[in-house]
Scaffold this motif. Structure first.
Motif, PDB file in Angstrom:
ATOM      1  N   ASP A 169       0.868  -1.165   0.000  1.00 35.61           N
ATOM      2  CA  ASP A 169       0.000   0.000   0.000  1.00 35.61           C
ATOM      3  C   ASP A 169       0.909   1.221   0.000  1.00 35.61           C
ATOM      4  O   ASP A 169       1.632   1.453   0.964  1.00 35.61           O
ATOM      5  CB  ASP A 169      -0.886  -0.035   1.256  1.00 35.61           C
ATOM      6  CG  ASP A 169      -1.808   1.174   1.355  1.00 35.61           C
ATOM      7  OD1 ASP A 169      -1.614   2.136   0.583  1.00 35.61           O
ATOM      8  OD2 ASP A 169      -2.706   1.167   2.203  1.00 35.61           O
ATOM      9  N   PRO A 170       0.900   2.017  -1.083  1.00 37.20           N
ATOM     10  CA  PRO A 170       1.848   3.140  -1.170  1.00 37.20           C
ATOM     11  C   PRO A 170       1.670   4.153  -0.035  1.00 37.20           C
ATOM     12  O   PRO A 170       2.561   4.956   0.219  1.00 37.20           O
ATOM     13  CB  PRO A 170       1.537   3.790  -2.519  1.00 37.20           C
ATOM     14  CG  PRO A 170       0.435   3.036  -3.126  1.00 37.20           C
ATOM     15  CD  PRO A 170       0.032   1.922  -2.251  1.00 37.20           C
ATOM     16  N   ASN A 171       0.524   4.088   0.647  1.00 35.64           N
ATOM     17  CA  ASN A 171       0.291   5.028   1.742  1.00 35.64           C
ATOM     18  C   ASN A 171       0.797   4.513   3.079  1.00 35.64           C
ATOM     19  O   ASN A 171       0.691   5.197   4.085  1.00 35.64           O
ATOM     20  CB  ASN A 171      -1.202   5.298   1.883  1.00 35.64           C
ATOM     21  CG  ASN A 171      -1.585   6.569   1.203  1.00 35.64           C
ATOM     22  OD1 ASN A 171      -0.749   7.455   1.025  1.00 35.64           O
ATOM     23  ND2 ASN A 171      -2.831   6.671   0.815  1.00 35.64           N
ATOM     24  N   LYS A 200       1.953  -6.212  -6.059  1.00 38.97           N
ATOM     25  CA  LYS A 200       0.549  -5.896  -6.308  1.00 38.97           C
ATOM     26  C   LYS A 200       0.176  -4.723  -5.404  1.00 38.97           C
ATOM     27  O   LYS A 200       0.289  -4.802  -4.187  1.00 38.97           O
ATOM     28  CB  LYS A 200      -0.327  -7.107  -5.972  1.00 38.97           C
ATOM     29  CG  LYS A 200      -1.804  -6.871  -6.191  1.00 38.97           C
ATOM     30  CD  LYS A 200      -2.616  -8.091  -5.757  1.00 38.97           C
ATOM     31  CE  LYS A 200      -4.071  -7.765  -5.491  1.00 38.97           C
ATOM     32  NZ  LYS A 200      -4.833  -7.334  -6.656  1.00 38.97           N
ATOM     33  N   VAL A 201      -0.238  -3.621  -6.030  1.00 39.81           N
ATOM     34  CA  VAL A 201      -0.556  -2.420  -5.241  1.00 39.81           C
ATOM     35  C   VAL A 201      -1.980  -2.524  -4.686  1.00 39.81           C
ATOM     36  O   VAL A 201      -2.919  -2.827  -5.412  1.00 39.81           O
ATOM     37  CB  VAL A 201      -0.409  -1.153  -6.107  1.00 39.81           C
ATOM     38  CG1 VAL A 201      -0.855   0.076  -5.334  1.00 39.81           C
ATOM     39  CG2 VAL A 201       1.023  -1.002  -6.552  1.00 39.81           C
ATOM     40  N   VAL A 202      -2.100  -2.310  -3.387  1.00 44.27           N
ATOM     41  CA  VAL A 202      -3.420  -2.318  -2.753  1.00 44.27           C
ATOM     42  C   VAL A 202      -3.628  -0.974  -2.071  1.00 44.27           C
ATOM     43  O   VAL A 202      -2.699  -0.191  -1.921  1.00 44.27           O
ATOM     44  CB  VAL A 202      -3.556  -3.444  -1.707  1.00 44.27           C
ATOM     45  CG1 VAL A 202      -3.543  -4.795  -2.364  1.00 44.27           C
ATOM     46  CG2 VAL A 202      -2.473  -3.344  -0.643  1.00 44.27           C
ATOM     47  N   SER A 203      -4.878  -0.713  -1.661  1.00 45.21           N
ATOM     48  CA  SER A 203      -5.097   0.581  -1.019  1.00 45.21           C
ATOM     49  C   SER A 203      -5.685   0.463   0.368  1.00 45.21           C
ATOM     50  O   SER A 203      -5.881   1.464   1.033  1.00 45.21           O
ATOM     51  CB  SER A 203      -5.967   1.480  -1.882  1.00 45.21           C
ATOM     52  OG  SER A 203      -7.207   0.873  -2.092  1.00 45.21           O
ATOM     53  N   ASP A 204      -5.989  -0.731   0.810  1.00 50.12           N
ATOM     54  CA  ASP A 204      -6.433  -0.829   2.198  1.00 50.12           C
ATOM     55  C   ASP A 204      -6.215  -2.233   2.752  1.00 50.12           C
ATOM     56  O   ASP A 204      -5.770  -3.151   2.079  1.00 50.12           O
ATOM     57  CB  ASP A 204      -7.881  -0.387   2.372  1.00 50.12           C
ATOM     58  CG  ASP A 204      -8.863  -1.325   1.690  1.00 50.12           C
ATOM     59  OD1 ASP A 204      -8.433  -2.369   1.167  1.00 50.12           O
ATOM     60  OD2 ASP A 204     -10.056  -1.019   1.687  1.00 50.12           O
ATOM     61  N   SER A 241      -8.326  -4.589   3.740  1.00 41.59           N
ATOM     62  CA  SER A 241      -9.082  -5.747   3.282  1.00 41.59           C
ATOM     63  C   SER A 241      -8.546  -6.261   1.952  1.00 41.59           C
ATOM     64  O   SER A 241      -8.562  -7.462   1.693  1.00 41.59           O
ATOM     65  CB  SER A 241     -10.571  -5.420   3.195  1.00 41.59           C
ATOM     66  OG  SER A 241     -10.775  -4.383   2.291  1.00 41.59           O
ATOM     67  N   GLN A 242      -8.027  -5.338   1.134  1.00 42.31           N
ATOM     68  CA  GLN A 242      -7.409  -5.798  -0.119  1.00 42.31           C
ATOM     69  C   GLN A 242      -6.102  -6.526   0.164  1.00 42.31           C
ATOM     70  O   GLN A 242      -5.744  -7.489  -0.510  1.00 42.31           O
ATOM     71  CB  GLN A 242      -7.138  -4.610  -1.044  1.00 42.31           C
ATOM     72  CG  GLN A 242      -8.401  -3.970  -1.566  1.00 42.31           C
ATOM     73  CD  GLN A 242      -8.108  -2.736  -2.395  1.00 42.31           C
ATOM     74  OE1 GLN A 242      -6.966  -2.425  -2.704  1.00 42.31           O
ATOM     75  NE2 GLN A 242      -9.157  -2.019  -2.757  1.00 42.31           N
TER      76      GLN A 242
END
Lengths: 435, 297
Positions: free
Chosen positions: A203-205, A254-258, A260-261
């Motif tokens: 997650d890039p964040n 694999k880029v995810v954003s939260d 649950s992903q």
């Protein structure tokens, strides 16, 4: 407009509270006598995560009830963000009425509470012995020479790997023992080529990966004093970011954003590895079909930093006693459970998979149990062994403030800006931000 | 003479009664509104973590100008403002005129359907939008199935598209709300004005620009001011859909205030300074809008 009013009112109420700095937290400070037997007492505990933290407290309650039936322990489950808000609001207002006796605080944040609200917490030196716990836990939980927190769960990190994907790509688990991140990237490329699966999610964040990398080298965003930003001249951080860029550029992420992903990706078998804290075990095991297909290997080291070891940490939290009435009872309660009771930690491991940081607990029976899900690996004893090697760093007061700055700069770095520019920009911003 | 005297006393009496009635509200407003505002203003001149607040004069206000995160948040908020508010106002106006058509069937149904988003919880709808716009979410699947796009759009993880997602979300949520204002004031416009215009041979477009818009001007001004204020206070959507990311590219000022107070080591002093910067911006913008609308009365 209505929302505006509510928010405004709420925030101003809170802000007004700050100006009345009468600290009532010290009231009753003279009473240090141990709780008398036969006297009914009640304490309240705040924590997040029903299964894990609250679950651990519930078991502590049961254990303690045998020793002292006169203490009633109320467990209140709150989201972590809510606990932080309520604590900040309560401690600032100067009234401690609404606050609990015991509260769980994440290690990354602990110093910001201990330093921002001196006298609000109760030192536990009389109740527990800091040297009984993993070294790296002592830094965040103590302040000014006093021990304030009872170290709880270990955030010891491991590299969770899919053995079946490894095999398909021509590797065995042994090839992943004690590797560097560069070797990891090579294996990742091979796996991607042979199986088409990504190696990990990111997650890039969320720079948790970077945090783990630098802690493995005994470094942090801040210098040892816990307040000076340590970004521009931080060799370990530079090495970690270079590694991170190589990893991201290798096309194996694999880029995810939260969250649950993130969980969804490994549960559905989309990624071949998960480098993270041991608390993920429960989520990994949630997909029963993958039983026997996982193994846990030591955390990789930074390629160009000799001080980097095969152990690191992500997250983890500790229990704190607030300086309010009932603090002695709360201290006594923690002393008999999380503070010294090695048998109790065996229950925690067996029942909820919570790995504590009490050194004595590691020799217990439950710690040496083999886990069939991980192909019979003695995962708990591995984690316990790695816990002892985690370098002790001072998380300081500003981990999240700096991380928010760094997230932006790391993105610039990924887009081609020169590393040194990125780091010195981050340094300048951090210096403005932190005062 | 005596009657006149008595009359004055009655007047005074009734005045007193009136003041007594409002006094409760006035006191409440002072205690819970103006007093905290004043305290917050004082607070904005202090800095430090938690309880260790120290008076620092205008340091906080100077800090605003060198604070890159604040400037980013300000920029983002203005992008939302400049793009989203006009889109929403025009859309709301358009829909309300359509719904005001006397020949339209199922008027009640459409009106409810369009207003419905405004009663949903901010958090609930934000969470749903987050899943709709996930990289493997419904929106991307749909767009790919109808072959509008070849590869999924990174609605949430790309800085540009993340802003677009937020704008789509708030437009969906608030258009219906603004539409209701237009609809109610459209119903107050006398039908005979339109009739007269039709007899004079004015086209529908002409009627819209010549009658509807001028007569709705006060409401348009009102909605654009409330929408501006709303956008400047944008919080729930950003926090729940993108968490301000990727890398602060959707961060709003309100979220930054929250971060300063609760996410980082709390610095309530500086957070109050940032809050006051919003107050100043809102005053300036409202003033501009009044000027532009030419409503000096």
């Amino acid at each position: 407009m209505k929302k505006f009013l509510t928010v405004l009112l709420a925030s101003f109420m809170l802000l007004t509270a700050c100006s009345n700095n009468t600290n009532t937290a010290n009231e009753g400070g003279g009473n240090t006598a141990a709780p008398e037997a036969g006297k009914k007492q009640e304490i309240t505990v705040w924590a997040w995560d029903k299964v894990f933290n609250i679950g651990a407290m519930e078991r502590a309650k049961t254990v303690y009830a045998e020793k002292n039936a006169d203490l009633t322990v109320n467990l209140v489950e709150n989201a972590q963000a809510d606990i932080i808000q309520k604590l900040n609001a309560g401690l600032n207002s100067g009234t401690t009425k609404s606050l609990p006796n015991i509260v769980l605080i994440e290690d990354y944040r602990a110093q910001s509470f201990l330093q921002a609200y001196p006298d609000a917490f109760f030192a536990l030196d009389e109740y527990i012995n800091a040297s009984d716990f993993a070294d790296y836990k002592v830094g965040p939980t103590s302040y000014d020479g006093k021990q304030y927190g009872v170290p709880f769960d270990s955030g010891v990190a491991g590299l969770y790997v899919r053995t079946d994907y490894l095999q398909e790509a021509g590797y065995s688990v042994d090839d992943l023992q004690d590797i560097t991140w560069d070797q990891y990237i090579e294996i990742a490329k091979a796996i991607k080529e042979k199986t088409g699966k990504d190696m990990l999610t990111q997650d890039p964040n969320d720079l948790g990966l970077i945090r783990m990398m630098i802690q493995s080298a005994g470094s942090w965003y801040l210098k040892e004093d816990g307040t000076t930003p340590n970004l521009a001249d931080n060799a370990a951080l530079a090495d970690a970011l270079e590694t991170y860029k190589r990893l991201m550029d290798a096309g194996v992420v694999k880029v995810v954003s939260d969250w649950s992903q993130f969980v969804g990706a490994f549960n559905s078998g989309e990624v071949a590895s998960v480098p993270t804290g041991n608390w993920i075990t429960a989520s990994i095991k949630a997909e029963a079909e993958q039983s026997g297909k996982w193994a846990i290997v030591p955390f990789p080291t930074l390629p160009n930093t000799p001080s980097s070891v095969h152990a690191s940490n992500l997250g983890g939290s500790s229990w704190y006693v607030l300086n309010v009435d009932g603090k002695e009872a709360a201290g006594e309660f923690l002393k008999e459970t999380f503070g010294s009771n090695a048998d109790f930690y065996q229950t925690l491991v067996t029942d909820i998979g919570a790995i504590g940081t009490l050194k004595a607990a590691a020799s217990g029976e439950a710690y040496s149990a083999a886990d069939e899900f991980f192909g019979g690996q003695k995962t708990i004893s591995d984690f316990a062994a790695w816990t002892e090697q985690i370098p002790n760093v001072n998380y300081g007061m500003h981990t999240y403030a700096i991380e928010d700055i760094l997230v932006v700069e790391v993105q610039n770095y990924m887009n081609g800006t020169d590393l040194q520019t990125v780091l010195s920009n981050a340094q300048t911003q951090a210096e403005t931000q932190i005062r | 003479m005596s009657t006149a005297k008595k009359g004055m006393s009655i007047e005074r009496k009734s005045n007193l009664t009136g003041w007594l009635f409002v006094s409760l509200a006035v006191i409440m407003i002072f205690v819970f509104y103006f007093y905290p505002m004043f305290q917050a203003l004082l607070l904005s001149f202090k800095s430090g973590t938690g309880m260790n607040l120290q008076f620092t004069g205008i340091d906080n206000y100077k800090r605003l100008f060198s604070d890159i995160t604040f400037i980013t948040a300000l920029k983002n908020t203005f992008i939302y403002l400049i793009i989203q508010v006009p889109i929403m106002i025009i859309l709301a106006l358009f829909i309300s005129v359509l719904l005001n058509n006397s020949q339209l069937k199922l008027k009640g149904f459409f009106r409810t359907a369009i207003f419905l988003p405004a009663v949903t919880s901010l958090v609930a709808y934000s969470v749903i939008f987050k899943y709709l716009f996930a990289t493997d979410g419904l929106v991307n699947k749909l767009l790919m199935n109808i072959h509008l796009i070849q590869t999924p759009i990174a609605w949430i993880t790309d800085p540009f598209w993340a802003k677009v997602t937020i704008i789509i979300a708030i437009t969906w949520r608030w258009t219906g709300y603004n539409m209701i204002f237009y609809l109610s004031s459209l119903q107050n416009i006398d039908n005979s004005i339109y009739e007269a215009a039709r007899i004079d041979g004015a086209s529908a477009t002409r009627q819209f620009f010549g009658i509807t818009i001028p007569l709705l001007k006060p409401i348009i001004l009102f909605t654009s001011i409330t929408s501006t204020i709303g956008t400047l206070q944008l919080f729930d959507e950003v926090v729940n859909i993108t968490k301000g990311g990727p890398g602060n590219s959707t961060l709003s000022i309100s979220q930054y205030i929250y971060n300063l107070s609760f996410k980082y080591s709390s610095d309530f002093g500086y957070a109050a300074t940032v809050s006051y910067s919003i107050v100043v911006i809102i005053i300036i913008l409202a003033f501009l809008q009044f000027k532009l609308a030419g409503d000096d009365k």
